[in-house]
Enzyme design. Structure first.
Site, PDB file in Angstrom:
ATOM      1  N   PRO A  72      51.930  32.641  39.882  1.00 51.88           N
ATOM      2  CA  PRO A  72      51.564  34.028  40.156  1.00 51.88           C
ATOM      3  C   PRO A  72      50.382  34.186  41.102  1.00 51.88           C
ATOM      4  O   PRO A  72      49.388  33.480  40.992  1.00 51.88           O
ATOM      5  CB  PRO A  72      51.230  34.597  38.772  1.00 51.88           C
ATOM      6  N   ASN A  73      50.552  35.111  42.008  1.00 53.00           N
ATOM      7  CA  ASN A  73      49.545  35.571  42.965  1.00 53.00           C
ATOM      8  C   ASN A  73      49.285  34.601  44.111  1.00 53.00           C
ATOM      9  O   ASN A  73      48.536  34.936  45.026  1.00 53.00           O
ATOM     10  CB  ASN A  73      48.227  35.935  42.251  1.00 53.00           C
ATOM     11  N   ARG A  95      43.384  37.276  50.770  1.00 52.68           N
ATOM     12  CA  ARG A  95      42.272  37.813  49.972  1.00 52.68           C
ATOM     13  C   ARG A  95      41.483  36.662  49.389  1.00 52.68           C
ATOM     14  O   ARG A  95      41.975  35.541  49.323  1.00 52.68           O
ATOM     15  CB  ARG A  95      42.784  38.678  48.815  1.00 52.68           C
ATOM     16  N   TYR A 132      39.708  30.695  47.719  1.00 52.19           N
ATOM     17  CA  TYR A 132      41.001  30.037  47.952  1.00 52.19           C
ATOM     18  C   TYR A 132      41.258  29.663  49.418  1.00 52.19           C
ATOM     19  O   TYR A 132      42.295  29.082  49.728  1.00 52.19           O
ATOM     20  CB  TYR A 132      42.139  30.929  47.432  1.00 52.19           C
ATOM     21  N   ASN A 153      51.492  24.341  41.387  1.00 48.66           N
ATOM     22  CA  ASN A 153      50.284  25.107  41.084  1.00 48.66           C
ATOM     23  C   ASN A 153      50.723  26.278  40.207  1.00 48.66           C
ATOM     24  O   ASN A 153      51.283  27.257  40.710  1.00 48.66           O
ATOM     25  CB  ASN A 153      49.613  25.614  42.362  1.00 48.66           C
ATOM     26  N   ALA A 174      47.500  31.300  37.185  1.00 49.02           N
ATOM     27  CA  ALA A 174      46.901  31.695  35.907  1.00 49.02           C
ATOM     28  C   ALA A 174      47.749  31.285  34.700  1.00 49.02           C
ATOM     29  O   ALA A 174      47.224  31.173  33.574  1.00 49.02           O
ATOM     30  CB  ALA A 174      46.664  33.208  35.894  1.00 49.02           C
ATOM     31  N   HIS A 204      46.644  28.504  32.166  1.00 46.03           N
ATOM     32  CA  HIS A 204      45.740  28.722  31.038  1.00 46.03           C
ATOM     33  C   HIS A 204      46.398  29.484  29.890  1.00 46.03           C
ATOM     34  O   HIS A 204      45.782  29.687  28.845  1.00 46.03           O
ATOM     35  CB  HIS A 204      44.495  29.486  31.525  1.00 46.03           C
ATOM     36  N   GLU A 232      50.269  18.568  38.833  1.00 44.04           N
ATOM     37  CA  GLU A 232      49.577  19.869  38.743  1.00 44.04           C
ATOM     38  C   GLU A 232      48.494  19.942  39.819  1.00 44.04           C
ATOM     39  O   GLU A 232      47.703  19.003  39.969  1.00 44.04           O
ATOM     40  CB  GLU A 232      48.944  19.976  37.342  1.00 44.04           C
ATOM     41  N   HIS A 249      45.394  22.448  41.575  1.00 46.03           N
ATOM     42  CA  HIS A 249      44.583  23.662  41.654  1.00 46.03           C
ATOM     43  C   HIS A 249      43.729  23.612  42.903  1.00 46.03           C
ATOM     44  O   HIS A 249      43.049  22.610  43.160  1.00 46.03           O
ATOM     45  CB  HIS A 249      43.705  23.831  40.411  1.00 46.03           C
ATOM     46  N   ARG A 272      34.413  26.949  37.171  1.00 53.68           N
ATOM     47  CA  ARG A 272      34.588  28.404  37.139  1.00 53.68           C
ATOM     48  C   ARG A 272      34.469  28.911  35.692  1.00 53.68           C
ATOM     49  O   ARG A 272      33.864  28.291  34.853  1.00 53.68           O
ATOM     50  CB  ARG A 272      35.927  28.762  37.793  1.00 53.68           C
TER      51      ARG A 272
END
Ligand code: CA2
Length: 151
Positions: A10-11, A18, A23, A79, A82, A85, A104, A106, A113
């Site tokens: 997601p995202n 953005r 990122y 990846n 969110a 988590h 995996e 990130h 963070r």
């Protein structure tokens, strides 16, 4: 030519548009093109999927496992965004499709963070983890997957 599946959650479709401080400025299309070129140099095809929907990502893992079993796919670079988590469903999909290797990735160093990003449901069932190298992490993950596949 066995494939590599590049899966983004997601995202991540917003990459490069953005939050460049967290990122980076590279778009997801740029990441996918670079990964495709890297895969092809190594004699593989690259299939790329991004989804904002947990079930679509679970279906993609299950589909990848069938193709891995058939010798058509060497593994997945993932990846989970969110969902890393939060998603027991994705964890169960990866655990249930062993020995499909899932690396995996990130982009950010999740451990530097917020505390809620320190736990990953995916890491215990991942074949490897790449964290905190920016979008270069995708290339590192493909390299790691290729090394595992050639063992
Ligand atoms: O660092 C990573 O790669 C993350 O998987 C990114 C997720 C975050 O929830 C994880 O904790 C760590 C967020 C992806 C959102 O991507 C965006 C990209 C550009 C602009 C906005 C969101």
């Amino acid at each position: 030519m066995p494939a590599i599946l590049l899966l983004n959650g997601p995202n991540l479709n917003l990459l490069g548009t953005r939050e460049p401080g967290t990122y980076g400025a590279t778009t997801l299309a740029d990441v996918e093109a670079a990964c495709r070129a890297q895969a092809e140099r190594a004699g593989h095809t690259l299939e790329a999927l991004q989804s904002n929907h947990e079930g679509v990502l679970i279906d993609a893992i299950q589909g990848a496992a069938l193709r891995h079993k058939a010798g058509e796919l060497i593994g997945v670079v993932f990846n989970p965004g969110a969902y890393t988590h939060t998603s027991i469903g994705l964890r169960d999909a990866i655990a249930g499709t062993a020995p499909l290797p899932v690396i995996e990735v990130h982009i950010s160093n999740v451990h530097a963070r917020e505390a809620f990003r320190h736990q990953s449901h995916i890491s215990p069932v991942a074949a490897g983890i790449v964290v905190g190298f920016g979008v270069d992490g995708y290339a590192l993950a493909i390299d790691g997957l290729l090394r595992k596949a050639s063992r």
